[in-house]
Design a protein around this motif. Structure first.
Motif, mmCIF file in Angstrom:
data_model
loop_
_atom_site.group_PDB
_atom_site.id
_atom_site.type_symbol
_atom_site.label_atom_id
_atom_site.label_comp_id
_atom_site.label_asym_id
_atom_site.label_seq_id
_atom_site.Cartn_x
_atom_site.Cartn_y
_atom_site.Cartn_z
ATOM 1 N N ARG A 88 23.678 65.087 63.123
ATOM 2 C CA ARG A 88 24.664 65.073 62.041
ATOM 3 C C ARG A 88 24.204 65.968 60.884
ATOM 4 O O ARG A 88 23.017 66.096 60.615
ATOM 5 C CB ARG A 88 24.870 63.649 61.524
ATOM 6 C CG ARG A 88 25.471 62.729 62.557
ATOM 7 C CD ARG A 88 26.719 62.099 62.001
ATOM 8 N NE ARG A 88 27.248 61.074 62.877
ATOM 9 C CZ ARG A 88 28.187 61.295 63.790
ATOM 10 N NH1 ARG A 88 28.679 62.484 63.944
ATOM 11 N NH2 ARG A 88 28.636 60.315 64.539
ATOM 12 N N PHE A 89 25.185 66.554 60.203
ATOM 13 C CA PHE A 89 24.906 67.381 59.033
ATOM 14 C C PHE A 89 26.078 67.258 58.067
ATOM 15 O O PHE A 89 27.156 66.792 58.431
ATOM 16 C CB PHE A 89 24.671 68.852 59.424
ATOM 17 C CG PHE A 89 25.865 69.518 60.050
ATOM 18 C CD1 PHE A 89 26.752 70.260 59.283
ATOM 19 C CD2 PHE A 89 26.092 69.418 61.421
ATOM 20 C CE1 PHE A 89 27.857 70.868 59.857
ATOM 21 C CE2 PHE A 89 27.185 70.036 62.009
ATOM 22 C CZ PHE A 89 28.076 70.765 61.229
ATOM 23 N N GLY A 90 25.862 67.682 56.838
ATOM 24 C CA GLY A 90 26.920 67.676 55.840
ATOM 25 C C GLY A 90 27.640 69.007 55.818
ATOM 26 O O GLY A 90 27.003 70.062 55.862
ATOM 27 N N LEU A 91 28.958 68.959 55.759
ATOM 28 C CA LEU A 91 29.770 70.170 55.670
ATOM 29 C C LEU A 91 30.593 70.115 54.391
ATOM 30 O O LEU A 91 31.358 69.163 54.180
ATOM 31 C CB LEU A 91 30.706 70.298 56.873
ATOM 32 C CG LEU A 91 31.646 71.504 56.814
ATOM 33 C CD1 LEU A 91 30.870 72.813 56.988
ATOM 34 C CD2 LEU A 91 32.741 71.391 57.860
ATOM 35 N N PHE A 118 25.310 63.573 50.677
ATOM 36 C CA PHE A 118 24.730 63.847 52.000
ATOM 37 C C PHE A 118 23.356 63.201 52.131
ATOM 38 O O PHE A 118 23.033 62.610 53.159
ATOM 39 C CB PHE A 118 24.620 65.351 52.257
ATOM 40 C CG PHE A 118 25.939 66.065 52.396
ATOM 41 C CD1 PHE A 118 27.057 65.462 52.964
ATOM 42 C CD2 PHE A 118 26.073 67.371 51.944
ATOM 43 C CE1 PHE A 118 28.265 66.138 53.095
ATOM 44 C CE2 PHE A 118 27.270 68.056 52.066
ATOM 45 C CZ PHE A 118 28.366 67.438 52.651
ATOM 46 N N LEU A 119 22.553 63.315 51.090
ATOM 47 C CA LEU A 119 21.232 62.669 51.111
ATOM 48 C C LEU A 119 21.370 61.156 51.250
ATOM 49 O O LEU A 119 20.634 60.526 52.014
ATOM 50 C CB LEU A 119 20.450 63.016 49.845
ATOM 51 C CG LEU A 119 19.760 64.370 49.854
ATOM 52 C CD1 LEU A 119 19.269 64.736 48.453
ATOM 53 C CD2 LEU A 119 18.603 64.382 50.854
ATOM 54 N N ALA A 120 22.320 60.562 50.540
ATOM 55 C CA ALA A 120 22.545 59.118 50.632
ATOM 56 C C ALA A 120 23.001 58.719 52.038
ATOM 57 O O ALA A 120 22.777 57.579 52.466
ATOM 58 C CB ALA A 120 23.585 58.675 49.599
ATOM 59 N N GLN A 121 23.606 59.667 52.766
ATOM 60 C CA GLN A 121 24.020 59.416 54.145
ATOM 61 C C GLN A 121 22.874 59.655 55.135
ATOM 62 O O GLN A 121 23.042 59.467 56.337
ATOM 63 C CB GLN A 121 25.201 60.321 54.534
ATOM 64 C CG GLN A 121 26.413 60.228 53.633
ATOM 65 C CD GLN A 121 26.951 58.825 53.515
ATOM 66 O OE1 GLN A 121 27.273 58.191 54.508
ATOM 67 N NE2 GLN A 121 27.026 58.317 52.297
ATOM 68 N N CYS A 126 22.810 70.566 55.071
ATOM 69 C CA CYS A 126 24.232 70.736 54.795
ATOM 70 C C CYS A 126 24.556 72.217 54.837
ATOM 71 O O CYS A 126 23.661 73.072 54.781
ATOM 72 C CB CYS A 126 24.624 70.111 53.472
ATOM 73 S SG CYS A 126 23.856 70.826 52.028
ATOM 74 N N CYS A 127 25.848 72.493 54.954
ATOM 75 C CA CYS A 127 26.270 73.883 55.028
ATOM 76 C C CYS A 127 27.717 74.021 54.580
ATOM 77 O O CYS A 127 28.413 73.030 54.341
ATOM 78 C CB CYS A 127 26.104 74.426 56.448
ATOM 79 S SG CYS A 127 27.217 73.675 57.648
ATOM 80 N N THR A 128 28.149 75.253 54.483
ATOM 81 C CA THR A 128 29.543 75.605 54.260
ATOM 82 C C THR A 128 29.817 76.881 55.019
ATOM 83 O O THR A 128 28.893 77.628 55.356
ATOM 84 C CB THR A 128 29.858 75.778 52.756
ATOM 85 O OG1 THR A 128 31.266 75.798 52.583
ATOM 86 C CG2 THR A 128 29.248 77.042 52.182
ATOM 87 N N LEU A 169 16.293 67.504 53.511
ATOM 88 C CA LEU A 169 15.095 66.676 53.669
ATOM 89 C C LEU A 169 13.975 67.530 54.230
ATOM 90 O O LEU A 169 14.209 68.338 55.131
ATOM 91 C CB LEU A 169 15.373 65.507 54.627
ATOM 92 C CG LEU A 169 16.437 64.506 54.192
ATOM 93 C CD1 LEU A 169 16.729 63.524 55.318
ATOM 94 C CD2 LEU A 169 15.981 63.757 52.947
ATOM 95 N N SER A 170 12.773 67.326 53.742
ATOM 96 C CA SER A 170 11.619 68.039 54.291
ATOM 97 C C SER A 170 11.295 67.497 55.668
ATOM 98 O O SER A 170 11.716 66.402 56.041
ATOM 99 C CB SER A 170 10.402 67.870 53.369
ATOM 100 O OG SER A 170 10.000 66.507 53.390
#
Length: 176
Positions: A88-91, A118-121, A126-128, A169-170
């Protein structure tokens, strides 16, 4: 200048849905030109797309507004969780700041809002995606640590699209 209030779109407010749909249309016009930008999607489709993002059966997403002192929508962003469970990733789907309110830090605040969510998830990156011609948005993302990680043609227009990504995240945080 007064700081804009950030809050989630209220699905019961058709005026807010309309303003976001209009902003999505303006983004397409600015990036693709008037003829292509208006021909890509109808306003009805764009309104439905705003609602789609807020339907839990369709997406885990948010539509966040930046509101002025009188409650007017100055800007918006739409972001969601994407990808299979193991990757999973943030978009960040879209961000639009109405021209009279640009250069006031709203896009950066909306970007930070998306990254925090996104971090809370628990998402690691993440990306765009944006048109390679969208220089202001590309510059914004680069200032915030994003790099180009992919590219390809827009299926509807053939415009070269680029993906800008950032780790959230590292590798140490991912191991724990």
């Amino acid at each position: 200048m007064q700081t804009a209030l950030l809050r989630d779109l209220d699905l019961a407010r058709s005026d807010e849905i309309e303003r976001v749909a209009q902003g999505m249309r303006q983004t397409l016009i600015e990036v693709e030109g008037e003829a292509r930008g208006t021909a890509m999607y109808t306003l009805d489709w764009l309104r439905d797309r705003v609602r789609w993002h807020l339907d839990p059966a369709q997406a885990r997403a948010r539509v966040v507004l930046a509101l002025g002192a009188r409650g007017e929508v100055l800007a918006h962003t739409i972001f969601r969780v994407e990808g299979p469970a193991e990757a999973r990733f943030g978009l960040i789907s879209t961000t639009y700041v109405w021209p009279a309110h640009r250069r006031a830090g709203l896009a950066a605040r909306l970007l930070q809002c998306a990254e925090d969510w996104f971090l809370a998830q628990g998402l690691a990156r993440c990306c765009t995606w944006t048109s390679s011609t969208n220089k202001p948005l590309i510059a914004l993302y680069r200032r915030h640590g994003y790099v180009q990680t992919d590219q390809g043609p827009n299926d509807l227009t053939g415009t070269l699209m680029i993906q800008l990504s950032k780790p959230l995240l590292s590798t140490e945080a991912l191991k724990s």
